[in-house]
Structures are given as structure tokens and as C-alpha cells.
Design an enzyme around this catalytic site. Structure first.
Site, PDB file in Angstrom:
ATOM      1  N   ASP A  10      -7.445  45.541 115.682  1.00  0.00           N
ATOM      2  CA  ASP A  10      -6.400  45.041 116.570  1.00  0.00           C
ATOM      3  C   ASP A  10      -5.997  46.196 117.486  1.00  0.00           C
ATOM      4  O   ASP A  10      -6.391  47.343 117.267  1.00  0.00           O
ATOM      5  CB  ASP A  10      -5.191  44.568 115.738  1.00  0.00           C
ATOM      6  CG  ASP A  10      -4.012  44.156 116.605  1.00  0.00           C
ATOM      7  OD1 ASP A  10      -4.231  43.460 117.619  1.00  0.00           O
ATOM      8  OD2 ASP A  10      -2.870  44.556 116.309  1.00  0.00           O
ATOM      9  N   TYR A  42      -2.752  45.501 124.445  1.00  0.00           N
ATOM     10  CA  TYR A  42      -3.891  44.859 125.108  1.00  0.00           C
ATOM     11  C   TYR A  42      -3.394  43.674 125.965  1.00  0.00           C
ATOM     12  O   TYR A  42      -4.052  43.257 126.902  1.00  0.00           O
ATOM     13  CB  TYR A  42      -4.875  44.298 124.079  1.00  0.00           C
ATOM     14  CG  TYR A  42      -5.776  45.313 123.385  1.00  0.00           C
ATOM     15  CD1 TYR A  42      -5.640  46.689 123.583  1.00  0.00           C
ATOM     16  CD2 TYR A  42      -6.773  44.871 122.521  1.00  0.00           C
ATOM     17  CE1 TYR A  42      -6.475  47.587 122.928  1.00  0.00           C
ATOM     18  CE2 TYR A  42      -7.622  45.756 121.877  1.00  0.00           C
ATOM     19  CZ  TYR A  42      -7.469  47.126 122.077  1.00  0.00           C
ATOM     20  OH  TYR A  42      -8.309  47.994 121.432  1.00  0.00           O
ATOM     21  N   GLY A  43      -2.255  43.136 125.582  1.00  0.00           N
ATOM     22  CA  GLY A  43      -1.776  41.866 126.148  1.00  0.00           C
ATOM     23  C   GLY A  43      -1.505  41.886 127.634  1.00  0.00           C
ATOM     24  O   GLY A  43      -1.453  40.848 128.282  1.00  0.00           O
ATOM     25  N   ASN A  74      -5.210  38.391 119.266  1.00  0.00           N
ATOM     26  CA  ASN A  74      -5.437  37.186 120.071  1.00  0.00           C
ATOM     27  C   ASN A  74      -5.976  37.530 121.454  1.00  0.00           C
ATOM     28  O   ASN A  74      -6.839  36.822 121.983  1.00  0.00           O
ATOM     29  CB  ASN A  74      -4.140  36.400 120.198  1.00  0.00           C
ATOM     30  CG  ASN A  74      -3.756  35.726 118.905  1.00  0.00           C
ATOM     31  OD1 ASN A  74      -3.926  34.538 118.731  1.00  0.00           O
ATOM     32  ND2 ASN A  74      -3.246  36.493 117.946  1.00  0.00           N
ATOM     33  N   THR A  75      -5.469  38.602 122.047  1.00  0.00           N
ATOM     34  CA  THR A  75      -5.914  38.969 123.391  1.00  0.00           C
ATOM     35  C   THR A  75      -7.388  39.372 123.363  1.00  0.00           C
ATOM     36  O   THR A  75      -8.189  38.893 124.176  1.00  0.00           O
ATOM     37  CB  THR A  75      -5.049  40.119 123.954  1.00  0.00           C
ATOM     38  OG1 THR A  75      -3.664  39.809 123.731  1.00  0.00           O
ATOM     39  CG2 THR A  75      -5.284  40.318 125.422  1.00  0.00           C
ATOM     40  N   THR A 185      -0.583  38.134 117.244  1.00  0.00           N
ATOM     41  CA  THR A 185      -0.489  38.689 115.886  1.00  0.00           C
ATOM     42  C   THR A 185       0.941  38.978 115.436  1.00  0.00           C
ATOM     43  O   THR A 185       1.217  39.003 114.247  1.00  0.00           O
ATOM     44  CB  THR A 185      -1.264  40.015 115.842  1.00  0.00           C
ATOM     45  OG1 THR A 185      -0.850  40.812 116.965  1.00  0.00           O
ATOM     46  CG2 THR A 185      -2.750  39.776 115.907  1.00  0.00           C
ATOM     47  N   HIS A 186       1.832  39.222 116.385  1.00  0.00           N
ATOM     48  CA  HIS A 186       3.205  39.602 116.027  1.00  0.00           C
ATOM     49  C   HIS A 186       4.090  38.399 115.685  1.00  0.00           C
ATOM     50  O   HIS A 186       5.137  38.549 115.085  1.00  0.00           O
ATOM     51  CB  HIS A 186       3.858  40.348 117.186  1.00  0.00           C
ATOM     52  CG  HIS A 186       3.336  41.731 117.397  1.00  0.00           C
ATOM     53  ND1 HIS A 186       2.003  41.987 117.623  1.00  0.00           N
ATOM     54  CD2 HIS A 186       3.965  42.932 117.415  1.00  0.00           C
ATOM     55  CE1 HIS A 186       1.839  43.301 117.773  1.00  0.00           C
ATOM     56  NE2 HIS A 186       3.021  43.890 117.647  1.00  0.00           N
TER      57      HIS A 186
HETATM   58  N1  DGL Z   1      -2.281  42.096 119.083  1.00  0.00           N
HETATM   59  C1  DGL Z   1      -1.944  41.540 120.370  1.00  0.00           C
HETATM   60  C2  DGL Z   1      -2.319  40.052 120.384  1.00  0.00           C
HETATM   61  O1  DGL Z   1      -2.370  39.388 119.375  1.00  0.00           O
HETATM   62  C3  DGL Z   1      -0.484  41.731 120.692  1.00  0.00           C
HETATM   63  C4  DGL Z   1      -0.125  43.158 121.042  1.00  0.00           C
HETATM   64  C5  DGL Z   1      -0.814  43.658 122.296  1.00  0.00           C
HETATM   65  O2  DGL Z   1      -0.468  43.213 123.415  1.00  0.00           O
HETATM   66  O3  DGL Z   1      -1.693  44.489 122.154  1.00  0.00           O
HETATM   67  O4  DGL Z   1      -2.560  39.521 121.443  1.00  0.00           O
END
Ligand code: DGL
Length: 265
Positions: A10, A42-43, A74-75, A185-186
Site C-alpha cells: 500500500d 497515492y490518491g 484502492n488507488t 483502505t482508511h
Molecule cells: N491507500 C490509499 C487508497 O486506498 C489511500 C491513501 C493514499 O491516498 O495513498 O486509495
């Protein structure tokens, strides 16, 4: 092959919600987790950049020798699962498809909400995956970027989170959805707040839980479940591990220690 670990990555701490579910379902498995904490989030980043980061993270885990790759972001799943699947012979499991499948099975009204980062929502990945299962489902997406820092701050049930959720979710309430995919994920940390705002008529789909089920199913079918006793998860991060260990405990539901800093790019 079956004695190898499951590789999970992640952008940071968020994927620990996926790791937690995998451990709950498969306590006999060894897990190697990589959090790309030097480059989180990453978002907000472009598809090309996130894909490059995902390839580097996957390359690091593959270099250690894992039997499956779980894209616990998810991203990164929205942008890079196809590329990773083409590159690696081991199973690559993203979080989009399992969540989409659960939402399509749950909805009665065929009105499904999806919340996630800017990148996930812009990619349209959930809408495509849900409508591939049932083209009659209307999908209502909403980017909810402020939920990420709120969860990391430990404010998931704070009045600020409640107000933020009311603001973000109002269009979905208007759309009368009966299922909401937690496409980040959060967001499992915010379940109580989201449920309070949306009311009992809306089912929350936790993509972390659904992904863990898919991982278990794939390993079982491929006869890749571990036979010898497993050690505890190993944690790698791309920045110093201090914050990851401090914040990550809440995502993991247990104290977190032993993070090791590595370079992956
Ligand atoms: N882990 C990212 C997601 O599920 C959320 C945090 C991010 O923006 O990196 O998209």
C-alpha cells in the site's frame, strides 16, 4: 511455493486494514507488508505515477519471493492491477473487484454508492467493475479525500468526521443508495460514523474484508496454503518507520513494531 509469504503493499498504513483481515481469515500464513510511506499519498497522484510506484513496490516484494501479490490500496488497484497481472506469473489480487462483487450482490434497489480517493473515483474503476456484473446498477461515486487524514489523526469518530461525512455523503443520501463501497483502505475505521450518517438502510461494503476472502479462495484453489508454522508479519517502509508504527496500530488493531526502512525505486 506454498511456504512462501503473501506480499501485501500500500502507499502507507491504510493497507494494514487488508492485512488485518487476511490474518483473521488465514492465521497460518506469513505476510510481508510494504508501505510506500516516502511517497504517500497515492490518491492525489496521476495514473502514470501511481502505476510506476506500484511496479516498484511489486518488484520489491517479488524480489523477496512471495507466492501472491495483494494490492492493498484502492488507488493502486484502480490504476495498476492489469499491468501487474501482465507482468507477474503469481496471483495478483486488487481490492476493486472483490468490493464491487459484494456490492452488486447486496444491493436490492440497484443504487450503489462508492467513496474513495480522488484518483480512485476519477478512474471509474469501481463503476466499471460493478456495471460489468450488472449493467442495471446505477453507481454514485464521491471522492472523500479528508477521510484519510481524519483516520490517521485518530479522529474517525470525532464530531469533525461526522460533519465531514454529512457533507460528502449528502448527494448519496439524495440518490437513495442502499449499499456503499468503502473504496479506500482508511475508510473501515470510519464505519461507525458512516453508518450513523447513512442510517440502517445502507449496507457498508468493506473492500478489505472482501479482498481477504478472495485471497483465501485463490490460495486454496491453487493449493498454495502454507503447511509449516508461520512467523509474524514483516513490515517494510520506504521512510523512517516511526510514524508508520505509531499510526499503524489503529489500522492493524494491535500494536505494531519492527518496521524496516528500505529503498525500492
Ligand atoms: N491507500 C490509499 C487508497 O486506498 C489511500 C491513501 C493514499 O491516498 O495513498 O486509495
Amino acid at each position: 511455493m506454498s511456504e512462501r509469504a503473501i506480499g501485501v503493499f500500500d502507499s502507507g498504513v491504510g493497507g494494514l486494514t487488508v492485512l488485518k483481515e487476511i490474518r483473521r481469515l488465514l492465521p497460518g500464513e506469513e505476510i510481508i507488508y510494504l508501505g510506500d510511506t516516502a511517497r504517500v499519498p497515492y490518491g492525489t497522484k496521476s495514473p502514470a505515477t501511481v502505476t510506476r510506484y506500484a511496479l516498484e513496490a511489486a518488484g520489491f516484494l517479488d524480489g523477496i519471493g512471495v507466492k501472491a501479490l495483494v494490492v492493498a490500496c484502492n488507488t493502486a488497484s484502480s490504476f495498476a492491477v492489469e499491468t501487474l497481472t501482465q507482468r507477474y506469473a503469481i496471483p495478483v489480487i486488487g481490492v476493486i473487484e472483490p468490493g464491487a462483487r459484494r456490492a452488486a450482490a447486496l444491493t436490492r434497489s440497484r443504487r450503489v454508492g462508492v467513496i474513495g480517493t480522488e484518483g480512485t473515483i476519477k478512474s471509474g474503476a469501481y463503476s466499471r467493475a460493478i456495471q460489468a456484473l450488472d449493467p442495471h446498477i446505477s453507481v454514485y461515486p464521491a471522492a472523500c479525500p479528508l477521510f484519510v487524514p481524519l483516520a490517521e489523526e485518530g479522529w474517525a469518530e470525532h464530531p469533525v468526521a461526522r460533519l465531514t461525512a454529512e457533507e460528502y455523503l449528502e448527494p448519496l443520501r439524495q440518490a437513495q443508495i442502499d449499499a456503499l463501497v468503502l473504496g479506500c483502505t482508511h475508510y473501515p475505521l470510519l464505519k461507525k460514523t458512516l453508518a450513523a450518517v447513512l442510517g440502517a438502510g445502507v449496507e457498508l461494503v468493506d473492500s478489505a474484508e472482501e479482498t481477504a476472502l478472495q485471497v483465501a479462495g485463490i490460495l486454496r484453489t491453487a493449493d498454495l496454503l502454507r503447511r509449516s508454522p508461520a512467523g509474524p508479519p514483516r513490515y517494510f517502509v520506504t521512510d523512517v518507520p516511526t510514524r508508520f508504527e505509531r499510526v499503524g496500530g489503529a489500522f492493524l488493531g494491535a500494536p505494531l513494531e519492527g518496521g524496516r526502512q528500505v529503498e525500492i525505486d
